[in-house]
Scaffold this motif. Structure first.
Motif, PDB file in Angstrom:
ATOM      1  N   THR A  63      27.247  -4.708  -6.971  1.00  0.00           N
ATOM      2  CA  THR A  63      27.496  -5.874  -6.723  1.00  0.00           C
ATOM      3  C   THR A  63      26.897  -6.544  -5.750  1.00  0.00           C
ATOM      4  O   THR A  63      26.196  -7.453  -5.688  1.00  0.00           O
ATOM      5  CB  THR A  63      28.826  -6.159  -7.117  1.00  0.00           C
ATOM      6  N   LEU A 216      27.637 -10.603   7.991  1.00  0.00           N
ATOM      7  CA  LEU A 216      28.646 -10.727   9.105  1.00  0.00           C
ATOM      8  C   LEU A 216      29.357 -12.243   9.155  1.00  0.00           C
ATOM      9  O   LEU A 216      30.093 -12.601   9.580  1.00  0.00           O
ATOM     10  CB  LEU A 216      28.017 -10.603  10.412  1.00  0.00           C
ATOM     11  N   ILE A 220      29.872 -10.258   0.850  1.00  0.00           N
ATOM     12  CA  ILE A 220      29.876  -8.793   0.755  1.00  0.00           C
ATOM     13  C   ILE A 220      28.444  -8.614   0.271  1.00  0.00           C
ATOM     14  O   ILE A 220      28.231  -8.530  -0.952  1.00  0.00           O
ATOM     15  CB  ILE A 220      31.012  -8.349   0.056  1.00  0.00           C
ATOM     16  N   ARG A 224      28.117  -3.757   3.317  1.00  0.00           N
ATOM     17  CA  ARG A 224      29.547  -4.213   3.480  1.00  0.00           C
ATOM     18  C   ARG A 224      30.663  -3.759   2.352  1.00  0.00           C
ATOM     19  O   ARG A 224      31.637  -3.201   2.620  1.00  0.00           O
ATOM     20  CB  ARG A 224      29.439  -5.785   3.576  1.00  0.00           C
ATOM     21  N   GLN A 227      31.431  -0.386   3.291  1.00  0.00           N
ATOM     22  CA  GLN A 227      32.132  -0.139   4.379  1.00  0.00           C
ATOM     23  C   GLN A 227      33.559  -0.157   3.972  1.00  0.00           C
ATOM     24  O   GLN A 227      34.408   0.455   4.418  1.00  0.00           O
ATOM     25  CB  GLN A 227      31.739  -1.098   5.283  1.00  0.00           C
ATOM     26  N   ILE A 228      33.782  -1.605   2.959  1.00  0.00           N
ATOM     27  CA  ILE A 228      34.988  -1.688   2.582  1.00  0.00           C
ATOM     28  C   ILE A 228      35.700  -0.492   1.881  1.00  0.00           C
ATOM     29  O   ILE A 228      36.885  -0.079   2.197  1.00  0.00           O
ATOM     30  CB  ILE A 228      35.191  -2.652   1.500  1.00  0.00           C
ATOM     31  N   ALA A 231      36.623   2.446   4.351  1.00  0.00           N
ATOM     32  CA  ALA A 231      37.758   2.130   4.878  1.00  0.00           C
ATOM     33  C   ALA A 231      39.039   2.581   4.127  1.00  0.00           C
ATOM     34  O   ALA A 231      39.974   3.023   4.466  1.00  0.00           O
ATOM     35  CB  ALA A 231      37.963   0.738   5.196  1.00  0.00           C
ATOM     36  N   PHE A 234      38.770   6.497   3.467  1.00  0.00           N
ATOM     37  CA  PHE A 234      38.355   7.238   4.531  1.00  0.00           C
ATOM     38  C   PHE A 234      37.546   8.149   4.164  1.00  0.00           C
ATOM     39  O   PHE A 234      37.863   9.345   4.516  1.00  0.00           O
ATOM     40  CB  PHE A 234      39.818   7.694   5.179  1.00  0.00           C
TER      41      PHE A 234
ATOM     42  N   ALA B   9      44.239   3.437   8.280  1.00  0.00           N
ATOM     43  CA  ALA B   9      44.277   4.710   8.284  1.00  0.00           C
ATOM     44  C   ALA B   9      45.058   5.605   9.373  1.00  0.00           C
ATOM     45  O   ALA B   9      44.568   6.468  10.241  1.00  0.00           O
ATOM     46  CB  ALA B   9      42.866   4.968   8.770  1.00  0.00           C
ATOM     47  N   VAL B 170      37.405  -6.702   8.116  1.00  0.00           N
ATOM     48  CA  VAL B 170      36.917  -5.526   7.068  1.00  0.00           C
ATOM     49  C   VAL B 170      37.836  -4.401   7.458  1.00  0.00           C
ATOM     50  O   VAL B 170      38.137  -4.001   8.666  1.00  0.00           O
ATOM     51  CB  VAL B 170      35.398  -5.081   7.441  1.00  0.00           C
ATOM     52  N   GLY B 171      38.166  -3.756   6.382  1.00  0.00           N
ATOM     53  CA  GLY B 171      38.815  -2.551   6.519  1.00  0.00           C
ATOM     54  C   GLY B 171      40.296  -2.606   7.088  1.00  0.00           C
ATOM     55  O   GLY B 171      40.920  -1.660   7.469  1.00  0.00           O
ATOM     56  N   TYR B 175      42.779  -7.301   4.376  1.00  0.00           N
ATOM     57  CA  TYR B 175      41.897  -7.538   3.347  1.00  0.00           C
ATOM     58  C   TYR B 175      42.376  -6.981   1.885  1.00  0.00           C
ATOM     59  O   TYR B 175      42.457  -7.373   0.849  1.00  0.00           O
ATOM     60  CB  TYR B 175      40.656  -6.593   3.514  1.00  0.00           C
ATOM     61  N   GLN B 187      35.496 -14.648  -4.549  1.00  0.00           N
ATOM     62  CA  GLN B 187      35.303 -13.439  -3.861  1.00  0.00           C
ATOM     63  C   GLN B 187      35.699 -13.546  -2.468  1.00  0.00           C
ATOM     64  O   GLN B 187      35.366 -14.759  -1.774  1.00  0.00           O
ATOM     65  CB  GLN B 187      34.037 -12.894  -3.796  1.00  0.00           C
ATOM     66  N   PRO B 188      36.605 -12.550  -2.074  1.00  0.00           N
ATOM     67  CA  PRO B 188      37.178 -12.760  -0.485  1.00  0.00           C
ATOM     68  C   PRO B 188      35.766 -12.597   0.554  1.00  0.00           C
ATOM     69  O   PRO B 188      34.854 -11.838   0.208  1.00  0.00           O
ATOM     70  CB  PRO B 188      38.243 -11.762  -0.143  1.00  0.00           C
ATOM     71  N   VAL B 190      34.529 -11.174   4.018  1.00  0.00           N
ATOM     72  CA  VAL B 190      35.031 -10.300   4.973  1.00  0.00           C
ATOM     73  C   VAL B 190      34.253 -10.364   6.115  1.00  0.00           C
ATOM     74  O   VAL B 190      32.819 -10.676   6.319  1.00  0.00           O
ATOM     75  CB  VAL B 190      34.602  -8.823   4.322  1.00  0.00           C
ATOM     76  N   PHE B 191      34.864 -10.379   7.393  1.00  0.00           N
ATOM     77  CA  PHE B 191      34.162 -10.446   8.633  1.00  0.00           C
ATOM     78  C   PHE B 191      34.485  -9.159   9.435  1.00  0.00           C
ATOM     79  O   PHE B 191      35.285  -8.104   9.356  1.00  0.00           O
ATOM     80  CB  PHE B 191      34.955 -11.549   9.347  1.00  0.00           C
ATOM     81  N   ASN B 192      33.507  -9.129  10.548  1.00  0.00           N
ATOM     82  CA  ASN B 192      33.290  -7.876  11.348  1.00  0.00           C
ATOM     83  C   ASN B 192      34.703  -7.863  12.156  1.00  0.00           C
ATOM     84  O   ASN B 192      35.293  -7.045  12.661  1.00  0.00           O
ATOM     85  CB  ASN B 192      32.166  -7.843  12.249  1.00  0.00           C
ATOM     86  N   ASP B 196      35.558 -13.633  14.318  1.00  0.00           N
ATOM     87  CA  ASP B 196      34.276 -14.464  13.302  1.00  0.00           C
ATOM     88  C   ASP B 196      35.080 -15.132  12.381  1.00  0.00           C
ATOM     89  O   ASP B 196      34.772 -16.303  11.767  1.00  0.00           O
ATOM     90  CB  ASP B 196      33.492 -13.345  12.824  1.00  0.00           C
TER      91      ASP B 196
END
Lengths: 271, 287
Positions: A63, A216, A220, A224, A227-228, A231, A234, B9, B170-171, B175, B187-188, B190-192, B196
């Motif tokens: 996506t 940024l 998404i 990104r 990355q999600i 996270a 892990f 985490a 993000v992460g 989120y 859609q949500p 997502v920011f660094n 931001d």
């Protein structure tokens, strides 16, 4: 005599293919042994090459990749158009065009020097802060930032192409009675574009990787999304998934670049 | 905010949460020299000053954890929790002495000027090397903030947020709160970083930003004064937890931990949270 030569040639070809295969095999085996034999391999494989996680991450990453593809398409077209325009402005002759030339030169200096991420911040988070009426969505703003930055590089490639066409070509066009514009359009630009096609496509491949930086500002993209997922689990496998998809996406572009380069070389050689 | 770590985490937090939810026995580990629970009473506790309970916190002590920088008024979430713990241990209000201790000093190794310290200390493995923690008295909640002019400002239910464009770092658990609890249509984003995301919120690129409650208080109180807290989202993911800090190997650790656990089981902590965070500080529950 001729047949003997052909037989010899064929044998040579077969031999060189065999040698190439053998050396590739040896190198490959060596690499695989070196990587999988390393003490941390089990842990690396677990955190980077987990098939279940790859499968789980794939839909989201795909996506995200669709966003990259759409952005790449529009930004590549935009950057090529703006780049060509800037290059043409920079190659205008005559003192009357000095301000235009200076502007075009300043443009290429500025946007080749400015880190893309800063241009993106200014466009995607700064410009909307003006709260003007009819502010385009963040994707369009991010696209503008990409077009502006990449057209800086492309303009220089185009200019190099234009200036590589021998001046006699231009003179010939003019002596045939063509106007400046016609000479550019029909004589100089076709030759220039053909010469710089490989580096142009190369920049487009680079652009493909950078379009995702729009993320940024919130959207998404594939990286990104990976990355999600990373996270969440892990586990870094989603990055590998995104990486593979990016390579798959780039292969057609790179193949076209190679083909164009080859064709240009053949043409130069007079075949 | 510097005093808290990224809420993702943290294996440690998972362990803590499991322990908390299951009220597992390892939560409260009496030190070997510590007698059983029966003696967790004022008379048998060895505190800094006999007969008194010395509680530390930073100066200034911020809202809504304290009010008016006066820990001894019993107002604000942490002040109320501190007095509840004291009461549980058998100390009257007049027996409680407050001592101001800098945040960094409280978690540094070395002698302590308090029996326990309450100051939004996140429980982390690193800090456990230097100090003891009680059982958690607060599990950090995720919160939606929005500009006062936003269409979602003042909404009371999660269903009201279904059409909102929400953003988060993000992460983060924030989120997760969007994707797992609120589940909005758009859609949500997502920011660094939260910085931001705050910019996007200010620009109106997103309707709401999800952050944890302490961060929400800080953003709406100090950074974006034209923003407001819409409400708290039901617990999600692996929350960060706040614990009381005690000296490493303190004789009180077992008793203070038991007191906190008892307060949670009796529902006192939940009530204090509702009173001081949801009602007084204006961070209502989104249901």
């Amino acid at each position: 005599m001729a047949r003997a030569r052909a037989v010899h040639r064929r044998r040579q070809t077969v031999r060189s293919v065999l040698v190439a295969a053998a050396s590739t095999g040896a190198l490959g085996t060596l690499l695989v042994v070196a990587v999988t034999g390393s003490p941390g391999w089990a842990r690396v494989r677990q955190s980077f090459l987990d098939l279940d996680i790859a499968r789980a991450a794939l839909p989201d990453v795909l996506t995200g990749l669709w966003l990259n593809v759409r952005l790449l398409f529009f930004c590549a077209l935009g950057a090529l158009a703006v780049g060509l325009l800037v290059a043409l402005l920079r190659t205008l002759r005559g003192p009357v065009f000095f301000p235009v030339r200076a502007l075009a030169t300043g443009y290429t200096y500025t946007f080749r020097g400015l880190p893309l991420i800063i241009v993106l911040y200014v466009f995607t988070l700064g410009v909307p802060g003006l709260r003007l009426q009819g502010m385009p969505p963040v994707l369009v703003l991010g696209g503008c930032a990409l077009v502006i930055t990449y057209s800086g590089y492309l303009a220089e490639v185009f200019r190099a192409g234009i200036e590589s066409v021998h001046p006699s070509q231009f003179a010939a066009g003019r002596s045939l009675g063509l106007t400046y514009r016609q000479t550019m359009r029909h004589v100089v630009l076709p030759q220039a574009a053909r010469r710089v096609a490989p580096p142009l496509l190369n920049d487009v491949v680079a652009l493909q990787k950078d379009v995702g930086l729009v993320s940024l500002a919130g959207p998404i993209d594939a990286v990104r999304a990976a990355q999600i997922q990373t996270a969440e689990h892990f586990n870094y496998t989603p990055y590998i998934v995104a990486g593979v998809l990016f390579v798959l996406l780039a292969i057609p572009l790179i193949a076209v670049t190679d083909w164009v380069t080859l064709r240009a070389a053949r043409r130069q050689a007079g075949h | 905010m510097a005093r808290r770590t990224v809420p993702v985490a943290l294996g440690a937090a998972t362990a803590l949460l499991t322990a908390l939810v299951g009220c597992a026995p390892q939560e409260v580990e009496p030190t070997p020299s510590q007698p059983a629970a029966a003696s967790c009473e004022k008379g048998s506790l060895t505190t800094k000053t006999p007969g008194k309970l010395t509680i530390g916190t930073d100066d200034p002590a911020y809202e809504p954890w304290f009010t008016d920088n006066k820990p001894d008024n019993g107002e604000g979430f942490e002040s109320a929790v501190a007095y509840a713990v004291a009461e549980r241990l058998g100390y009257a209000r007049t027996d409680v002495v407050w001592n101001r201790v800098k945040f960094e000093n409280a978690i540094a190794p070395g002698p302590k000027d308090f029996d326990f310290d309450i100051n939004q200390f996140s429980i982390t493995e690193e800090r456990k090397q230097a100090v003891d923690f009680s059982a958690p008295y607060y599990l950090v909640r995720q919160t939606v903030i929005a500009l006062k002019s936003s269409k979602i400002a003042g909404k009371a239910t999660l269903a009201d947020l279904r059409d909102a464009k929400l953003g988060a770092q993000v992460g983060t658990t924030s989120y997760q709160a969007i994707t797992d609890v609120i589940k909005p249509g758009p859609q949500p984003q997502v920011f660094n970083t939260n910085d931001d995301a705050k910019k996007a919120l200010q620009n109106g690129q997103i309707d709401g930003l999800v952050v944890d409650l302490p961060t929400a208080f800080y953003i709406t109180g100090a950074e974006l004064t034209d923003a407001t807290i819409v409400g708290q989202v039901p617990q999600v993911g692996v929350p960060e937890t706040f614990g009381l800090v005690l000296d490493k190997g303190s004789a009180l650790t077992g008793c203070v931990g038991q007191a906190v656990t008892a307060l949670r089981e009796a529902g006192t902590l939940g009530e204090l949270e509702k009173k001081w965070l949801a009602q007084v500080a204006g961070a209502p529950e989104l249901t």
